[in-house]
Design an enzyme around this catalytic site. Sequence first.
Site, mmCIF file in Angstrom:
data_model
loop_
_atom_site.group_PDB
_atom_site.id
_atom_site.type_symbol
_atom_site.label_atom_id
_atom_site.label_comp_id
_atom_site.label_asym_id
_atom_site.label_seq_id
_atom_site.Cartn_x
_atom_site.Cartn_y
_atom_site.Cartn_z
ATOM 1 N N LYS A 190 48.973 47.378 36.572
ATOM 2 C CA LYS A 190 48.573 49.409 36.454
ATOM 3 C C LYS A 190 49.464 49.944 36.203
ATOM 4 O O LYS A 190 48.558 51.259 35.190
ATOM 5 C CB LYS A 190 48.305 49.395 37.789
ATOM 6 C CG LYS A 190 47.168 48.043 38.879
ATOM 7 C CD LYS A 190 45.716 48.042 37.818
ATOM 8 C CE LYS A 190 45.662 47.064 38.785
ATOM 9 N NZ LYS A 190 45.360 45.880 38.689
ATOM 10 N N TYR A 227 37.693 37.752 47.474
ATOM 11 C CA TYR A 227 38.518 38.364 46.707
ATOM 12 C C TYR A 227 39.430 38.696 48.067
ATOM 13 O O TYR A 227 38.936 38.718 49.771
ATOM 14 C CB TYR A 227 37.556 39.838 46.679
ATOM 15 C CG TYR A 227 38.936 40.594 46.048
ATOM 16 C CD1 TYR A 227 39.549 40.880 45.443
ATOM 17 C CD2 TYR A 227 39.228 41.732 47.269
ATOM 18 C CE1 TYR A 227 40.332 41.979 44.918
ATOM 19 C CE2 TYR A 227 40.244 42.924 46.761
ATOM 20 C CZ TYR A 227 40.991 42.328 45.663
ATOM 21 O OH TYR A 227 41.815 43.390 44.920
ATOM 22 N N TYR A 268 46.500 38.294 43.781
ATOM 23 C CA TYR A 268 46.015 38.207 42.487
ATOM 24 C C TYR A 268 46.665 37.056 41.733
ATOM 25 O O TYR A 268 46.458 35.504 41.252
ATOM 26 C CB TYR A 268 46.012 39.356 41.142
ATOM 27 C CG TYR A 268 45.068 40.291 42.268
ATOM 28 C CD1 TYR A 268 43.911 41.046 41.726
ATOM 29 C CD2 TYR A 268 45.597 41.507 43.245
ATOM 30 C CE1 TYR A 268 42.930 41.613 41.494
ATOM 31 C CE2 TYR A 268 45.062 42.485 43.487
ATOM 32 C CZ TYR A 268 43.281 42.447 42.771
ATOM 33 O OH TYR A 268 43.220 43.754 42.940
HETATM 34 C C1 LIG Z 1 44.375 44.191 39.919
HETATM 35 C C2 LIG Z 1 45.618 43.719 39.135
HETATM 36 C C3 LIG Z 1 45.077 42.042 38.393
HETATM 37 C C4 LIG Z 1 43.776 42.800 37.588
HETATM 38 O O1 LIG Z 1 43.970 43.211 36.444
HETATM 39 P P1 LIG Z 1 42.406 43.685 36.379
HETATM 40 O O2 LIG Z 1 42.603 44.467 35.009
HETATM 41 O O3 LIG Z 1 41.984 44.644 37.457
HETATM 42 O O4 LIG Z 1 41.879 42.378 35.548
HETATM 43 C C5 LIG Z 1 45.642 41.163 38.572
HETATM 44 N N1 LIG Z 1 46.661 41.160 39.065
HETATM 45 C C6 LIG Z 1 47.359 42.062 39.849
HETATM 46 C C7 LIG Z 1 48.641 41.898 40.875
HETATM 47 C C8 LIG Z 1 46.715 43.919 40.250
HETATM 48 O O5 LIG Z 1 46.809 44.598 41.325
#
Ligand SMILES: *Cc1c(COP(=O)(O)O)cnc(C)c1O
Length: 331
Positions: free
Chosen positions: A49, A263, A289
């Site tokens: 992010k 999720y 993730y």
């Molecule tokens: C938000 C996030 C993702 C996914 O990214 P997107 O742009 O929302 O698809 C992947 N890995 C981590 C650790 C995240 O925080």
Amino acid sequence: MPANAIPHIPLAHLPTPLEPMAALSRELGGPQLWVKRDDATGLAMGGNKARKLEYLIADAVEREADVVLTTGATQSNHCRQTAAAAARAGLECELLIEHRFPDWGVEYQAGGNILLDRLLGATVIDLDAGTDRDAALEARAAELEAAGRTPYVIPLGGSSVIGAMGYRTAAVETLRQADDLGFEIREIVHATASGGTQAGLVAGLAIRRSSVGVYGISAGAPSSYLAPIVHELAEGVIERVGLDRTIPADAVIVDDSYVGDEYGMPTHAMREAVELVAATEAILLDPVYSGKAMSGLMELVRRDRWGRDDNVVFIHTGGTPALFGYRETFA
Ligand SMILES: *Cc1c(COP(=O)(O)O)cnc(C)c1O
């Protein structure tokens, strides 16, 4: 708008390293695995992010906002990095946190990312599981406006066209690093959720007319829902930088086979992947993730998606602080 005219403020530690995962490659019997360390972007403990927020916060400043709003789950990395970016820019931050798993333990409810949100000075507003988050964001923004404030709403995951700009440049950065290291990337693999990361990568590669593929492994959403979002955002990025180029639908691969129940819900394969990568590479993935994405990558290796000598880049998108919210999973 030409690319260099798009507002941008430096927040991330860039470029992030691109490193070989020699021990993991050996352990799995090939291909040649590399890791793009976007867990090392800084901005209060790293993650993907940070790159998006360089563009989103610049846009907020340009629009003279005084408060930034966003939303996510209890252990949202996006919320934590938004709180950090807002603090750096001198903006207030309100986080609308959806408490999806109210029955889970205290580490999940109060440790990891949510602890950091508060430390970074954000105001946390609690939402019940299942709340319409977009509607809640709009309603809170309207309240703030009525009170004379200038709110800036960042959508879930920071995945607007503006946010995705951050991964257009990440694609170019990665191509250049692979070039410097003297190898050709066969495919890039990463965790995908709200789509902005994948969209930016796909757009950045298309802009460079690169044939490198991107393989997104979903952390939640079904492919039929997410792939069109990624495609639309990618075309939005290309349009915004003033290019006329279409992205073929098959340039967007979203594999939703590794989500498990839903999720944020741990899977056995995620746990194995997190443990193996920690033990072999001393790299800390996350349970929501990158751990699920790595479990997918490992399965794809078993199914011989790549040859032994192919170079595959895994983008570590961050999320490490969430490990502390999932102590029971790894206990
Ligand atoms: C938000 C996030 C993702 C996914 O990214 P997107 O742009 O929302 O698809 C992947 N890995 C981590 C650790 C995240 O925080």
